[in-house]
Enzyme design. Structure first.
Site, PDB file in Angstrom:
ATOM      1  N   TYR A  47      91.941  36.258  69.933  1.00 40.73           N
ATOM      2  CA  TYR A  47      92.244  34.833  69.779  1.00 40.73           C
ATOM      3  C   TYR A  47      90.959  34.033  69.842  1.00 40.73           C
ATOM      4  CZ  TYR A  47      97.125  36.056  70.340  1.00 40.73           C
ATOM      5  OH  TYR A  47      98.370  36.586  70.140  1.00 40.73           O
ATOM      6  N   SER A  70      95.489  29.714  84.466  1.00 41.80           N
ATOM      7  CA  SER A  70      95.799  30.729  85.484  1.00 41.80           C
ATOM      8  C   SER A  70      94.966  30.507  86.736  1.00 41.80           C
ATOM      9  CB  SER A  70      95.545  32.133  84.924  1.00 41.80           C
ATOM     10  OG  SER A  70      96.394  32.361  83.822  1.00 41.80           O
ATOM     11  N   ASP A  74     103.437  31.294  85.707  1.00 40.95           N
ATOM     12  CA  ASP A  74     102.368  31.366  84.706  1.00 40.95           C
ATOM     13  C   ASP A  74     102.905  31.970  83.406  1.00 40.95           C
ATOM     14  OD1 ASP A  74      99.789  30.817  83.874  1.00 40.95           O
ATOM     15  OD2 ASP A  74      98.981  32.750  84.507  1.00 40.95           O
ATOM     16  N   GLU A  75     102.156  31.764  82.331  1.00 42.09           N
ATOM     17  CA  GLU A  75     102.544  32.232  80.984  1.00 42.09           C
ATOM     18  C   GLU A  75     103.949  31.727  80.656  1.00 42.09           C
ATOM     19  OE1 GLU A  75     100.187  33.437  79.261  1.00 42.09           O
ATOM     20  OE2 GLU A  75      98.826  34.444  80.643  1.00 42.09           O
ATOM     21  N   ALA A  76     104.216  30.478  81.048  1.00 39.17           N
ATOM     22  CA  ALA A  76     105.571  29.927  80.917  1.00 39.17           C
ATOM     23  C   ALA A  76     105.978  29.705  79.461  1.00 39.17           C
ATOM     24  CB  ALA A  76     105.668  28.620  81.703  1.00 39.17           C
ATOM     25  N   THR A 136      94.853  24.805  75.936  1.00 40.45           N
ATOM     26  CA  THR A 136      94.703  25.963  75.047  1.00 40.45           C
ATOM     27  C   THR A 136      94.473  27.214  75.890  1.00 40.45           C
ATOM     28  OG1 THR A 136      92.317  25.670  74.984  1.00 40.45           O
ATOM     29  CG2 THR A 136      93.594  24.628  73.199  1.00 40.45           C
ATOM     30  N   VAL A 189     101.887  38.453  70.969  1.00 37.62           N
ATOM     31  CA  VAL A 189     100.940  39.582  70.947  1.00 37.62           C
ATOM     32  C   VAL A 189      99.912  39.281  72.040  1.00 37.62           C
ATOM     33  CG1 VAL A 189      99.250  40.902  69.635  1.00 37.62           C
ATOM     34  CG2 VAL A 189     101.231  39.929  68.458  1.00 37.62           C
ATOM     35  N   VAL A 190      99.989  40.030  73.129  1.00 32.27           N
ATOM     36  CA  VAL A 190      99.074  39.793  74.258  1.00 32.27           C
ATOM     37  C   VAL A 190      97.646  40.051  73.795  1.00 32.27           C
ATOM     38  CG1 VAL A 190      98.434  40.602  76.567  1.00 32.27           C
ATOM     39  CG2 VAL A 190     100.849  40.379  75.935  1.00 32.27           C
TER      40      VAL A 190
HETATM   41  N1  LIG Z   1      81.543  33.529  83.753  1.00 29.88           N
HETATM   42  C1  LIG Z   1      82.166  32.360  83.955  1.00 29.88           C
HETATM   43  N2  LIG Z   1      81.571  31.375  84.638  1.00 29.88           N
HETATM   44  C2  LIG Z   1      82.193  30.203  84.868  1.00 29.88           C
HETATM   45  N3  LIG Z   1      83.412  29.906  84.414  1.00 29.88           N
HETATM   46  C3  LIG Z   1      84.042  30.842  83.709  1.00 29.88           C
HETATM   47  C4  LIG Z   1      83.470  32.118  83.432  1.00 29.88           C
HETATM   48  N4  LIG Z   1      84.359  32.824  82.700  1.00 29.88           N
HETATM   49  C5  LIG Z   1      85.426  32.035  82.538  1.00 29.88           C
HETATM   50  N5  LIG Z   1      85.239  30.816  83.132  1.00 29.88           N
HETATM   51  C6  LIG Z   1      86.153  29.691  83.194  1.00 29.88           C
HETATM   52  O1  LIG Z   1      87.445  30.193  83.240  1.00 29.88           O
HETATM   53  C7  LIG Z   1      88.252  29.490  82.301  1.00 29.88           C
HETATM   54  C8  LIG Z   1      89.399  30.383  81.874  1.00 29.88           C
HETATM   55  O2  LIG Z   1      90.232  30.535  83.000  1.00 29.88           O
HETATM   56  P1  LIG Z   1      91.699  31.111  82.913  1.00 29.88           P
HETATM   57  O3  LIG Z   1      92.369  30.599  84.148  1.00 29.88           O
HETATM   58  O4  LIG Z   1      91.652  32.570  82.701  1.00 29.88           O
HETATM   59  O5  LIG Z   1      92.257  30.361  81.598  1.00 29.88           O
HETATM   60  P2  LIG Z   1      93.695  30.295  80.939  1.00 29.88           P
HETATM   61  O6  LIG Z   1      94.701  30.799  81.938  1.00 29.88           O
HETATM   62  O7  LIG Z   1      93.892  28.846  80.577  1.00 29.88           O
HETATM   63  O8  LIG Z   1      93.622  31.150  79.715  1.00 29.88           O
HETATM   64  C9  LIG Z   1      87.269  29.135  81.185  1.00 29.88           C
HETATM   65  O9  LIG Z   1      87.677  27.994  80.473  1.00 29.88           O
HETATM   66  C10 LIG Z   1      86.030  28.820  81.966  1.00 29.88           C
HETATM   67  O10 LIG Z   1      86.055  27.466  82.387  1.00 29.88           O
HETATM   68  C1  LIG Z   2      98.370  31.724  70.663  1.00 30.08           C
HETATM   69  C2  LIG Z   2      99.168  32.912  71.115  1.00 30.08           C
HETATM   70  C3  LIG Z   2      98.856  33.547  72.292  1.00 30.08           C
HETATM   71  N1  LIG Z   2      99.570  34.625  72.686  1.00 30.08           N
HETATM   72  C4  LIG Z   2      99.218  35.309  73.938  1.00 30.08           C
HETATM   73  C5  LIG Z   2      97.780  35.712  74.094  1.00 30.08           C
HETATM   74  C6  LIG Z   2      97.604  35.746  75.600  1.00 30.08           C
HETATM   75  O1  LIG Z   2      98.011  37.032  76.060  1.00 30.08           O
HETATM   76  C7  LIG Z   2      98.576  34.661  76.092  1.00 30.08           C
HETATM   77  C8  LIG Z   2      97.890  33.370  76.490  1.00 30.08           C
HETATM   78  O2  LIG Z   2      97.234  33.576  77.710  1.00 30.08           O
HETATM   79  P1  LIG Z   2      96.150  32.534  78.327  1.00 30.08           P
HETATM   80  O3  LIG Z   2      96.185  32.866  79.787  1.00 30.08           O
HETATM   81  O4  LIG Z   2      96.601  31.139  78.039  1.00 30.08           O
HETATM   82  O5  LIG Z   2      94.831  32.844  77.682  1.00 30.08           O
HETATM   83  O6  LIG Z   2      99.450  34.407  75.003  1.00 30.08           O
HETATM   84  C9  LIG Z   2     100.638  35.069  71.929  1.00 30.08           C
HETATM   85  O7  LIG Z   2     101.324  36.036  72.310  1.00 30.08           O
HETATM   86  N2  LIG Z   2     100.949  34.440  70.784  1.00 30.08           N
HETATM   87  C10 LIG Z   2     100.254  33.389  70.331  1.00 30.08           C
HETATM   88  O8  LIG Z   2     100.590  32.842  69.238  1.00 30.08           O
END
Ligand SMILES: Nc1ncnc2c1ncn2[C@@H]1O[C@H](COP(=O)(O)OP(=O)(O)O)[C@@H](O)[C@H]1O
Ligand SMILES: Cc1cn([C@H]2C[C@H](O)[C@@H](COP(=O)(O)O)O2)c(=O)[nH]c1=O
Length: 217
Positions: free
Chosen positions: A187, A16, A86-88, A10, A171-172
């Site tokens: 979100y 990332s 990323d963001e694939a 999720t 929608v970012v």
């Molecule tokens: N302040 C924090 N301290 C420790 N871990 C954090 C903190 N903020 C975010 N995280 C970790 O970073 C994760 C989000 O990382 P990110 O790579 O940006 O996620 P994604 O790309 O999947 O959206 C969170 O699930 C959490 O485990």
């Molecule tokens: C569910 C959903 C997400 N998005 C966008 C929102 C964020 O900019 C990215 C996901 O980034 P993350 O690194 O995994 O947090 O996707 C969207 O545009 N539409 C959606 O339905």
């Protein structure tokens, strides 16, 4: 043998961060990679993690051709051992096909990271193609949690604090950590039951604080 890896989870599950760690580990062993992303929250041509790490990246737009980019680079004498993508979920299915071709024909590893489903629970076309083509699909081990404590499996979108199930697919935005006032668009990760019931953390709190009805007939 090179492979097409798909790492999914999720929003806020660490994708990332893992993308940057993967790049770091390969680069530390002298391998040469390229980092791609699209529509990152931090802006164009950057891959950002919520842990604060960022890295320059190549922005993938709708016309970008991975196969052409890699072949052109190699033809000009460049070296590429792996791609980080990323963001694939936002990539077109044809771009995922190009990535598979890069793996098979050029023996270059591809590590793709993205969410599976959108705010309506429908598969993103790019993620669907990755599920179809990836050699390995990995679900992130750090589980994001629903407000109820169960593993979060779905991404909900809120508009001014209220969950919505209709609108533009892309929608970012970021996960709303109970911001006050709530963001225009945000979100929240939820378990399936609470996504189905449209019960976000804020709504669950409002319901639990609602006064008990008086016991009058
Ligand atoms: N302040 C924090 N301290 C420790 N871990 C954090 C903190 N903020 C975010 N995280 C970790 O970073 C994760 C989000 O990382 P990110 O790579 O940006 O996620 P994604 O790309 O999947 O959206 C969170 O699930 C959490 O485990
Ligand atoms: C569910 C959903 C997400 N998005 C966008 C929102 C964020 O900019 C990215 C996901 O980034 P993350 O690194 O995994 O947090 O996707 C969207 O545009 N539409 C959606 O339905």
């Amino acid at each position: 043998m090179a492979e097409l890896h798909f790492f999914t989870g999720t929003m806020d599950s660490g994708k990332s961060t893992l993308a940057l760690q993967t790049n770091h580990n390969h680069a530390a062993r002298g391998r040469v990679g390229r980092i791609f992303t699209t529509h990152d929250r931090a802006g164009a041509a950057v891959l950002s993690s919520r842990l604060g790490l960022t890295h320059d990246a190549l922005e993938v737009d709708a016309d970008f051709d991975f196969w052409k980019y890699v072949v052109d680079t190699l033809t000009r004498g460049g070296r590429i051992d792996y791609l980080i993508c990323d963001e694939a979920q936002f990539y077109a299915p044809e771009q995922i096909d190009q990535l598979a071709k890069v793996v098979d024909e050029l023996q270059i590893d591809v590590f793709a990271f993205g969410i599976l489903t959108d705010f309506r629970t429908a598969l993103f076309p790019g993620s669907a193609r990755l599920v179809e083509l990836a050699d390995r699909m990995n679900v992130l081990q750090v589980e994001a949690l629903c407000w109820c404590g169960k593993r979060a499996t779905h991404n909900a979108r809120t508009e001014n604090g209220a969950m919505v199930v209709e609108g533009e697919v892309i929608v970012v935005g970021d996960v709303d950590q109970a911001d006050e006032p709530p963001a225009d668009v945000a979100y929240e990760v939820l378990c399936r039951q609470h996504h189905r019931r449209r019960l976000t953390a804020a709504r669950a709190k409002a319901v639990s604080l609602a006064p008990e009805p008086l016991p009058f007939g």
